[in-house]
Design a protein around this motif. Structure first.
Motif, PDB file in Angstrom:
ATOM      1  N   UNK A 446      45.246  27.190  38.939  1.00 43.40           N
ATOM      2  CA  UNK A 446      44.137  27.542  37.900  1.00 43.40           C
ATOM      3  C   UNK A 446      42.768  27.360  38.740  1.00 43.40           C
ATOM      4  N   UNK A 447      42.664  26.319  39.473  1.00 44.93           N
ATOM      5  CA  UNK A 447      41.345  25.974  40.114  1.00 44.93           C
ATOM      6  C   UNK A 447      41.468  26.906  41.480  1.00 44.93           C
ATOM      7  N   UNK A 448      42.539  27.246  41.911  1.00 45.09           N
ATOM      8  CA  UNK A 448      42.645  28.024  43.132  1.00 45.09           C
ATOM      9  C   UNK A 448      42.097  29.416  42.728  1.00 45.09           C
ATOM     10  N   UNK A 449      42.512  29.961  41.628  1.00 40.11           N
ATOM     11  CA  UNK A 449      42.429  31.296  41.010  1.00 40.11           C
ATOM     12  C   UNK A 449      40.822  31.366  40.861  1.00 40.11           C
ATOM     13  N   UNK A 450      40.148  30.474  40.179  1.00 41.12           N
ATOM     14  CA  UNK A 450      38.793  30.202  39.603  1.00 41.12           C
ATOM     15  C   UNK A 450      37.973  30.316  41.032  1.00 41.12           C
ATOM     16  N   UNK A 451      38.121  29.506  41.917  1.00 41.85           N
ATOM     17  CA  UNK A 451      37.329  29.442  43.080  1.00 41.85           C
ATOM     18  C   UNK A 451      37.681  30.661  44.064  1.00 41.85           C
ATOM     19  N   UNK A 452      38.718  31.143  44.018  1.00 39.02           N
ATOM     20  CA  UNK A 452      38.839  32.517  44.635  1.00 39.02           C
ATOM     21  C   UNK A 452      38.147  33.683  44.105  1.00 39.02           C
ATOM     22  N   UNK A 453      38.077  33.814  42.864  1.00 35.63           N
ATOM     23  CA  UNK A 453      37.319  34.777  41.964  1.00 35.63           C
ATOM     24  C   UNK A 453      36.077  34.588  42.486  1.00 35.63           C
ATOM     25  N   UNK A 454      35.559  33.272  42.558  1.00 35.22           N
ATOM     26  CA  UNK A 454      34.168  32.945  42.947  1.00 35.22           C
ATOM     27  C   UNK A 454      33.678  33.346  44.285  1.00 35.22           C
ATOM     28  N   UNK A 455      34.818  33.249  45.310  1.00 34.75           N
ATOM     29  CA  UNK A 455      34.640  33.613  46.620  1.00 34.75           C
ATOM     30  C   UNK A 455      34.413  35.091  46.652  1.00 34.75           C
ATOM     31  N   UNK A 456      35.544  35.716  45.865  1.00 36.24           N
ATOM     32  CA  UNK A 456      35.404  37.275  45.927  1.00 36.24           C
ATOM     33  C   UNK A 456      34.001  37.802  45.474  1.00 36.24           C
ATOM     34  N   UNK A 457      33.541  37.202  44.260  1.00 35.81           N
ATOM     35  CA  UNK A 457      32.182  37.622  43.774  1.00 35.81           C
ATOM     36  C   UNK A 457      31.119  37.481  44.848  1.00 35.81           C
ATOM     37  N   UNK A 458      31.235  36.291  45.541  1.00 34.58           N
ATOM     38  CA  UNK A 458      30.057  36.056  46.638  1.00 34.58           C
ATOM     39  C   UNK A 458      30.192  36.884  47.658  1.00 34.58           C
TER      40      UNK A 458
END
Length: 503
Positions: A446-458
């Motif tokens: 879950x934390x991986x998915x969330x942090x990756x989504x943040x990276x994709x957004x950034x």
């Protein structure tokens, strides 16, 4: 928290220290280095965007498989990639755009000067399991304080050392930037050694579940659970070895109990009671004695099957995580428009300040962020996690809108400092909130998915800012950044203020 857990937590705080020092130093010089080797503003934005996209893909794969491959092994492999990236940027005399892109992507170079790659996702998953739930917000607050403080020191050191070295030894700016990247490679080697000091407690322990009837899984723990309930359920007569007294309110195992009628003529009164028949199998006995255990085991088996999807999450958790990811990616997209690297690039191009001043700018901003991160734990204890995330973030975004409107360098610097004094108070509560609403066995994914989504957004922020800068509209990056973050704050409050952590 046991001694082994304290050791692992201490090691993770030390790795955070070394890594963020390296990120802070490269954050000052990355955009300046790319410009010095001949890249245009648009190419710089494109490279930073593609780097974040590549980092996200690598992080998704690593965090998805880290629990199976081993968390320490994945962290160590990421350190080796850091060494590779630092060597390419520090040693290759005339690097091409493609080489710079590949090295920055696989070597998790930070376009923002902040955390990228799989490190933070895995470390936060480990810390969530090492510390009690009540202490998570404070631990994450200290974890983020260390990150911001070390980023600040790295930026300050890089800026002042480069200015001093150019004056004392006559080195060129590009040569100085290369030394910073070689230091980044050395930091990766140090991190590798430190991650090898972690104990087995950081690894996720898999629960062995039988794939045959759920009652067989219940049998393995039936004795323990029966023992826990036994003093409450057994009567004194039963405890003494006698037969349990009949309880008219208890459900009977007899097939006639539900009707209350006597058995029909010729019927075997012992049918269903087991008299004259073979004794029940151990798994059946466990199921009869522990129906709750049977149900729990069945649910766990279904959970394991449900987690076989691409993200490795159960449907309920996946729905929650995807909604959070969408909001966090909006926040990151807005923040990616004005990363630390782009912030110093804006100040350098608009005001023509020295590298030492830029290092001092990031030092002050990140030190203020560190103090606010520490205070966030105390604020969250009083206001709640979501309230802290929203009501400290909103004013900072208004200050972001004001930065390009300031009439002088001094006023613009003051506005940046004011913003950073409250802008990061949402980070620790956000980590604690995610850890609290996601079951422990799903936190790494879950934390991986969330942090990756943040990276994709950034990732797309620098691309947009590069285009704006090329058009002479650099100030609009600040307007879009502040406006997008305000929208995120409002949506977060209305979508999640009613969902409270349970784990």
């Amino acid at each position: 928290m046991g001694s082994g857990a304290r050791w692992d937590a201490g090691v993770l705080f030390l790795t955070r220290t070394v890594r963020m020092l390296a990120y802070g130093s490269t954050g000052v010089v990355l955009a300046l280095f790319l410009s010095a080797v001949g890249l245009s503003d648009r190419e710089i934005g494109a490279l930073l965007t593609l780097t974040l996209l590549g980092d996200s893909a690598i992080s998704l794969w690593v965090t998805r498989h880290a629990d199976g491959l081993g968390r320490r092994a994945c962290l160590a492999a990421s350190c080796l990639l850091m060494v590779l990236a630092g060597a390419v940027y520090g040693l290759v005399p005339r690097p091409s755009f493609a080489l710079l892109l590949v090295a920055a992507t696989v070597g998790v170079l930070s376009p923002s000067g902040n955390e990228v790659g799989p490190f933070m996702s895995l470390e936060q998953a480990v810390l969530s399991e090492l510390v009690p739930a009540a202490a998570r917000t404070h631990v994450f607050a200290w974890y983020n304080l260390v990150g911001y403080a070390m980023t600040a020191l790295g930026a300050l050191a890089a800026g002042h050392v480069l200015t001093w070295a150019q004056a004392a030894y006559g080195i060129t700016a590009v040569q100085g930037y290369r030394y910073v990247f070689l230091q980044y490679a050395a930091s990766g080697a140090v991190l590798l050694l430190m991650f090898l000091l972690l104990t087995n407690k950081v690894e996720r322990k898999k629960k062995a579940l039988a794939l045959a009837p759920a009652a067989a899984a219940a049998q393995a723990r039936g004795d323990e659970e029966a023992g826990l309930r036994e003093p409450l359920l057994r009567s004194p007569a039963t405890a003494a070895g006698g037969a349990a007294p009949e309880d008219s309110s208890a459900p009977s195992s007899s097939p006639h109990a539900s009707t209350g009628k006597p058995p029909a003529a010729g019927a075997d009164v012992n049918a269903g009671a087991g008299v004259g028949a073979a004794p029940p199998a151990p798994s059946q006995l466990a199921a009869q004695q522990n129906p709750e255990s049977t149900s729990d085991a069945h649910q766990q088996h279904q959970t394991v099957q449900a987690r076989s999807g691409f993200l490795g999450l159960t449907p309920a958790t996946q729905s929650l995580v995807l909604r959070l990811s969408a909001l966090f990616s909006l926040d990151s997209l807005s923040g990616g428009l004005v990363t630390g690297t782009l912030l110093v690039y804006y100040f350098q191009t608009k005001y023509g300040v020295s590298t030492a001043y830029l290092g001092g700018l990031l030092f002050g901003a990140n030190m203020l962020a560190a103090v606010s991160a520490l205070a966030s734990g105390f604020v969250a204890a009083r206001l709640g996690l979501i309230n802290t995330m929203v009501f400290t973030h909103l004013p900072s975004n208004v200050l972001m809108l004001a930065v390009p409107l300031m009439p002088s360098l001094e006023w613009a610097t003051a506005m940046v400092f004011a913003r950073y004094s409250i802008s990061q108070m949402d980070v620790a509560p956000r980590s604690a909130y995610v850890a609290g609403v996601v079951p422990a066995e799903e936190r790494s994914a879950a934390m991986g998915v969330i942090n990756i989504a943040k990276s994709l957004g950034a990732a797309f922020g620098p691309l947009i800012t590069g285009w704006l800068a090329q058009q002479g509209l650099f100030a609009w990056a600040f307007y879009l950044c502040g406006g997008g973050k305000i929208v995120y704050d409002l949506m977060l409050y209305f979508m999640f203020s009613h969902i409270h952590p349970e784990h």
